[in-house]
Design a protein around this motif. Structure first.
Motif, short mmCIF file in Angstrom:
data_model
loop_
_atom_site.label_atom_id
_atom_site.label_comp_id
_atom_site.label_asym_id
_atom_site.label_seq_id
_atom_site.Cartn_x
_atom_site.Cartn_y
_atom_site.Cartn_z
N ASP A 104 47.63 31.41 44.02
CA ASP A 104 48.28 31.89 42.77
C ASP A 104 47.66 30.49 41.78
O ASP A 104 47.32 30.43 40.48
CB ASP A 104 49.73 31.76 42.37
CG ASP A 104 50.35 33.14 42.21
OD1 ASP A 104 50.25 34.13 41.50
OD2 ASP A 104 51.51 32.88 42.86
N ALA A 223 51.56 43.95 48.95
CA ALA A 223 51.89 43.97 47.18
C ALA A 223 51.56 43.45 46.56
O ALA A 223 50.86 42.61 45.63
CB ALA A 223 53.01 44.20 47.40
N LYS A 224 51.91 41.41 46.70
CA LYS A 224 51.70 40.59 45.82
C LYS A 224 49.97 40.09 45.82
O LYS A 224 49.88 39.66 45.13
CB LYS A 224 52.42 38.87 46.66
CG LYS A 224 52.22 38.33 45.17
CD LYS A 224 53.13 36.44 46.13
CE LYS A 224 52.80 35.65 44.78
NZ LYS A 224 53.64 34.51 45.00
N ILE A 226 47.60 41.91 47.13
CA ILE A 226 46.58 42.99 46.35
C ILE A 226 46.86 42.26 44.81
O ILE A 226 45.65 42.49 43.91
CB ILE A 226 46.97 44.51 46.55
CG1 ILE A 226 46.64 44.57 48.17
CG2 ILE A 226 46.97 45.42 45.34
CD1 ILE A 226 45.85 44.62 48.56
N THR A 227 47.81 42.29 44.19
CA THR A 227 47.86 41.78 42.77
C THR A 227 46.94 41.07 42.07
O THR A 227 46.82 40.81 40.87
CB THR A 227 49.42 42.04 42.87
OG1 THR A 227 50.32 42.95 42.80
CG2 THR A 227 50.06 41.09 40.87
N ILE A 228 47.28 39.82 43.34
CA ILE A 228 45.99 38.79 42.92
C ILE A 228 45.14 39.17 42.38
O ILE A 228 44.21 38.88 41.92
CB ILE A 228 46.99 37.41 43.46
CG1 ILE A 228 48.28 37.53 43.06
CG2 ILE A 228 45.49 36.49 43.54
CD1 ILE A 228 48.71 35.84 44.53
N LYS A 230 43.81 42.12 42.69
CA LYS A 230 42.93 42.80 41.63
C LYS A 230 43.46 42.76 40.00
O LYS A 230 42.53 42.43 39.07
CB LYS A 230 44.16 44.59 41.49
CG LYS A 230 44.04 44.90 42.38
CD LYS A 230 44.97 46.21 42.53
CE LYS A 230 43.82 47.82 43.78
NZ LYS A 230 44.98 49.02 43.20
N SER A 231 44.09 41.56 39.62
CA SER A 231 44.14 40.91 38.66
C SER A 231 43.37 39.63 38.15
O SER A 231 43.04 38.85 37.30
CB SER A 231 45.83 40.08 38.12
OG SER A 231 46.58 40.83 38.45
#
Length: 313
Positions: A104, A223-224, A226-228, A230-231
């Motif tokens: 992050d 999930a987090k 994958i979100t990182i 993809k973002s």
């Protein structure tokens, strides 16, 4: 003036002339000691968790390739052997909640577009802060406080006092970094130099063979992650699985689930998976059945360097 008023006057004079200046001097001395201790000791070692957490939050190195992960990252990746400019943020004892914190923070640096190298452990995505002393210095930073969760204490708001009980840990990292008696230290990497005798390593192998190993992904962490990914399509995420000793796989009961997850990562356009988990290394290359020693790490970094050339130029 009666005796009572005289006593009150003397007491007020004592407070103003002696007690308050003494208290102020003690506070100033404490703040000075705290400042020196934090800057010279807490942040004085590149292999300490405090230094690494503070570095990822507060420093921008635009051309630097970051290496993240657990002790298997810290004790494996030698940045100078792999890339032109890099730093090993690996930390002993942590799990993927901390790795995602580092990811992050790295991805907040919008001016960066360098690849990110992530050590992946075959036990899956799980939780562990490791040593809480790594976070005390930055515990006033909201994401760190959220990461610490129930480990956060009110005393961490008070200079010097917040380090009560962990002073020796900071000095240990500081001395290890400065003298390097048993560790090879370079840009965040901290790799064990010692090689075990055949008998000691055989005992570790027997212990491993008697245990069972599982792959288990926490769904929220998965999930987090994958979100990182993809973002942040401008960043390449390179997952590396360093070698395990072959005994590790004897009791690995759901290796297929690990493969399924890694294959799902490979389908993302900005992900690369480099799996060296079963690469052949001899016993004397290992510190234990899941970590290489310096001899093994040097050999592995030569191999990894060839693979990273395609992505980290």
């Amino acid at each position: 003036m009666n005796q009572q008023n005289l006593s009150i006057s003397n007491f007020n004079r004592f407070i103003k002339q002696l007690l308050l200046p003494y208290a102020a001097a003690c506070i100033l001395l404490g703040l000075l000691i705290n400042y020196q201790f934090e800057n010279r000791i807490v942040l004085g070692s590149q292999i300490s968790g405090s230094y690494k957490v503070n570095r990822i939050i507060n420093e921008l190195h635009s051309s630097e390739i970051a290496f993240f992960g657990s002790s298997r990252a810290e004790g494996t990746f030698i940045p100078d052997s792999l890339v032109k400019e890099g730093f090993n943020y690996g930390m002993s004892g942590i799990q993927d909640d901390v790795v995602l914190f580092f990811l992050d923070e790295e991805c907040r640096k919008s001016s960066k577009s360098t690849p990110i190298v992530i050590n992946f452990d075959l036990d899956g995505l799980n939780y562990s802060l490791g040593d809480v002393s790594s976070y005390i210095y930055n515990s006033n930073y909201k994401p760190v406080r959220q990461l610490m969760d129930s480990s956060y204490k009110t005393i961490y708001n008070f200079p010097l006092l917040k380090y009560y009980g962990v002073f020796e840990l900071y000095f240990k990292f500081y001395l290890t970094d400065k003298f390097n008696l048993t560790k090879f230290v370079s840009k965040g990497a901290s790799i064990e130099k010692n090689e075990l005798t055949a008998n000691k390593f055989e005992a570790l192998v027997k212990e491993r063979l008697a245990s069972t190993n599982f792959f288990n992904n926490d769904p929220l962490l998965s999930a987090k992650l994958i979100t990182i990914i993809k973002s942040n399509t401008n960043r390449k995420f390179i997952f590396v699985i360093p070698p395990y000793h072959n005994s590790f796989f004897k009791g690995f009961v759901n290796a297929n689930e690990a493969s399924i997850f890694l294959n799902s990562l490979k389908k993302l356009n900005n992900v690369v998976v480099l799996d060296f988990s079963k690469a052949h290394f001899v016993d004397i290359d290992f510190l234990n059945t899941s970590h290489l020693n310096l001899r093994g790490a040097i050999k592995f970094n030569r191999i990894l360097n060839d693979s990273l050339k395609n992505y980290c130029q």
